[in-house]
Design a protein around this motif. Structure first.
Motif, PDB file in Angstrom:
ATOM      1  N   VAL A 175     -21.195  19.896  -0.499  1.00  0.00           N
ATOM      2  CA  VAL A 175     -20.217  20.738   0.181  1.00  0.00           C
ATOM      3  C   VAL A 175     -20.790  22.138   0.380  1.00  0.00           C
ATOM      4  O   VAL A 175     -21.179  22.811  -0.572  1.00  0.00           O
ATOM      5  CB  VAL A 175     -18.898  20.814  -0.617  1.00  0.00           C
ATOM      6  CG1 VAL A 175     -17.910  21.742   0.081  1.00  0.00           C
ATOM      7  CG2 VAL A 175     -18.298  19.420  -0.775  1.00  0.00           C
ATOM      8  N   ALA A 176     -20.856  22.553   1.637  1.00  0.00           N
ATOM      9  CA  ALA A 176     -21.308  23.900   1.966  1.00  0.00           C
ATOM     10  C   ALA A 176     -20.095  24.823   2.101  1.00  0.00           C
ATOM     11  O   ALA A 176     -19.087  24.452   2.702  1.00  0.00           O
ATOM     12  CB  ALA A 176     -22.093  23.879   3.279  1.00  0.00           C
ATOM     13  N   GLU A 177     -20.213  25.985   1.526  1.00  0.00           N
ATOM     14  CA  GLU A 177     -19.114  26.949   1.586  1.00  0.00           C
ATOM     15  C   GLU A 177     -18.911  27.435   3.015  1.00  0.00           C
ATOM     16  O   GLU A 177     -19.871  27.721   3.740  1.00  0.00           O
ATOM     17  CB  GLU A 177     -19.441  28.135   0.677  1.00  0.00           C
ATOM     18  CG  GLU A 177     -18.374  29.210   0.634  1.00  0.00           C
ATOM     19  CD  GLU A 177     -18.819  30.401  -0.188  1.00  0.00           C
ATOM     20  OE1 GLU A 177     -18.382  30.511  -1.341  1.00  0.00           O
ATOM     21  OE2 GLU A 177     -19.615  31.214   0.336  1.00  0.00           O
ATOM     22  N   HIS A 178     -17.670  27.516   3.444  1.00  0.00           N
ATOM     23  CA  HIS A 178     -17.377  28.131   4.737  1.00  0.00           C
ATOM     24  C   HIS A 178     -16.079  28.922   4.644  1.00  0.00           C
ATOM     25  O   HIS A 178     -15.164  28.572   3.894  1.00  0.00           O
ATOM     26  CB  HIS A 178     -17.301  27.088   5.860  1.00  0.00           C
ATOM     27  CG  HIS A 178     -16.368  25.945   5.595  1.00  0.00           C
ATOM     28  ND1 HIS A 178     -15.015  26.001   5.830  1.00  0.00           N
ATOM     29  CD2 HIS A 178     -16.613  24.691   5.115  1.00  0.00           C
ATOM     30  CE1 HIS A 178     -14.465  24.843   5.523  1.00  0.00           C
ATOM     31  NE2 HIS A 178     -15.407  24.026   5.066  1.00  0.00           N
ATOM     32  N   VAL A 179     -16.028  29.993   5.405  1.00  0.00           N
ATOM     33  CA  VAL A 179     -14.866  30.886   5.412  1.00  0.00           C
ATOM     34  C   VAL A 179     -14.359  30.971   6.846  1.00  0.00           C
ATOM     35  O   VAL A 179     -15.123  31.302   7.766  1.00  0.00           O
ATOM     36  CB  VAL A 179     -15.239  32.293   4.894  1.00  0.00           C
ATOM     37  CG1 VAL A 179     -14.031  33.228   4.979  1.00  0.00           C
ATOM     38  CG2 VAL A 179     -15.761  32.209   3.463  1.00  0.00           C
TER      39      VAL A 179
END
Length: 293
Positions: A175-179
């Motif tokens: 899981v890659a962090e995204h905002v």
């Protein structure tokens, strides 16, 4: 000594966070939303198990062709992919390097953009690399009314695309962090690798009401022993030497869909040299064309 213990604890914490994040992010596809056998499922590693080579490299190469990152970055990835295919194992140092730099090249891009490009890259570079034998095993589980999940260190977005295109139930991935839908370039926890896969499978099993003693798991890598050892029906697919030896001693099933492995490895070495020359030529041509522009 204290430093080693701290590093071990840090790794355990990152692995658990990665596994929990993967399970939370997993979405059920439409292939089998109401399974006939609700408490049994099959879990498949992807790289060298479902498809030949590393899915993240195929994805990265597709992004390179779309000018997402530099030639140097691609050459570095190509070397790791060549090592992976020839040696048939994952180098811990490569895994550590991957953790430090994984997905940094997607920082600033949107989730929607990566998903759209991922669909294109699957058709271009992944679909023809799927092992027919492994695909048949996955279909066997589906035909028996069981759910089938991919479990991979590849980004969850790519893993989900592969699962959907193969008609599987869903996927667990890094899981890659995204905002606000934009990637930061950081991971949530760690790569979904080794112990993190077991955490993800356990969390998913609890959420979906699965009986792990009635589940199956498939992998090519000794690093996936935590996942393989937690199910009632483990199977080694195209195994590396350590996993093959462990599987034989434990009485596990072994399936090898590679043909003429020694000849293939020699061919891969020659092919890698040719690929390197081809890549260098492509880079030179691109620079020449840019210079003319």
């Amino acid at each position: 000594m204290a430093g080693d213990r701290t590093r071990r604890l840090d790794l355990q914490q990152r692995s658990r966070l990665a596994g929990e994040a993967a399970a939370a992010a997993a979405e059920v596809e439409h292939a089998l939303t109401t399974p006939a056998d609700a408490t049994s499922a099959a879990f498949f590693d992807v790289d060298n198990t479902v498809m030949q080579g590393a899915s993240i490299f195929h994805f990265a190469r597709g992004l390179y062709r779309r000018d997402f990152f530099s030639t140097r970055d691609l050459l570095n990835a190509a070397w790791k992919q060549t090592y992976f295919r020839i040696a048939g194992v994952e180098d811990p140092e490569h895994v550590a390097e991957a953790r430090n730099s994984a997905l940094a090249f997607i920082a600033g891009h949107t989730v929607a953009e990566l998903e759209e490009i991922g669909e294109e890259i699957f058709d271009e570079a992944m679909a023809h690399r799927v092992w027919p034998g492994t695909r048949a095993l996955a279909q066997m589980h589906l035909d028996q009314g069981q759910r089938v999940w991919l479990v991979t260190a590849a980004p969850i977005e790519i893993a989900t695309i592969i699962a959907r295109r193969l008609g599987l139930t869903g996927a667990l991935g890094t899981v890659a962090e995204h905002v606000d839908g934009v990637y930061t370039g950081r991971l949530v926890g760690d790569l979904l690798h080794g112990p993190a896969k077991a955490v993800a499978v356990e969390a998913l099993a609890e959420r979906e009401g699965l009986d792990l003693a009635r589940c199956s798991a498939y992998s090519d890598s000794y690093n996936d022993l935590p996942m393989l050892g937690m199910v009632g029906d483990p199977c080694a697919i195209n195994p590396d030497p350590r996993l093959r030896a462990h599987a034989r001693s434990a009485g596990w099933r072994v399936r090898d869909y590679r043909t003429g492995r020694k000849a293939a490895r020699a061919g891969l070495m020659l092919g890698s040299a040719a690929a390197g020359a081809s890549l260098a030529g492509a880079v030179a041509r691109r620079r020449l064309l840019r210079g003319r522009g």
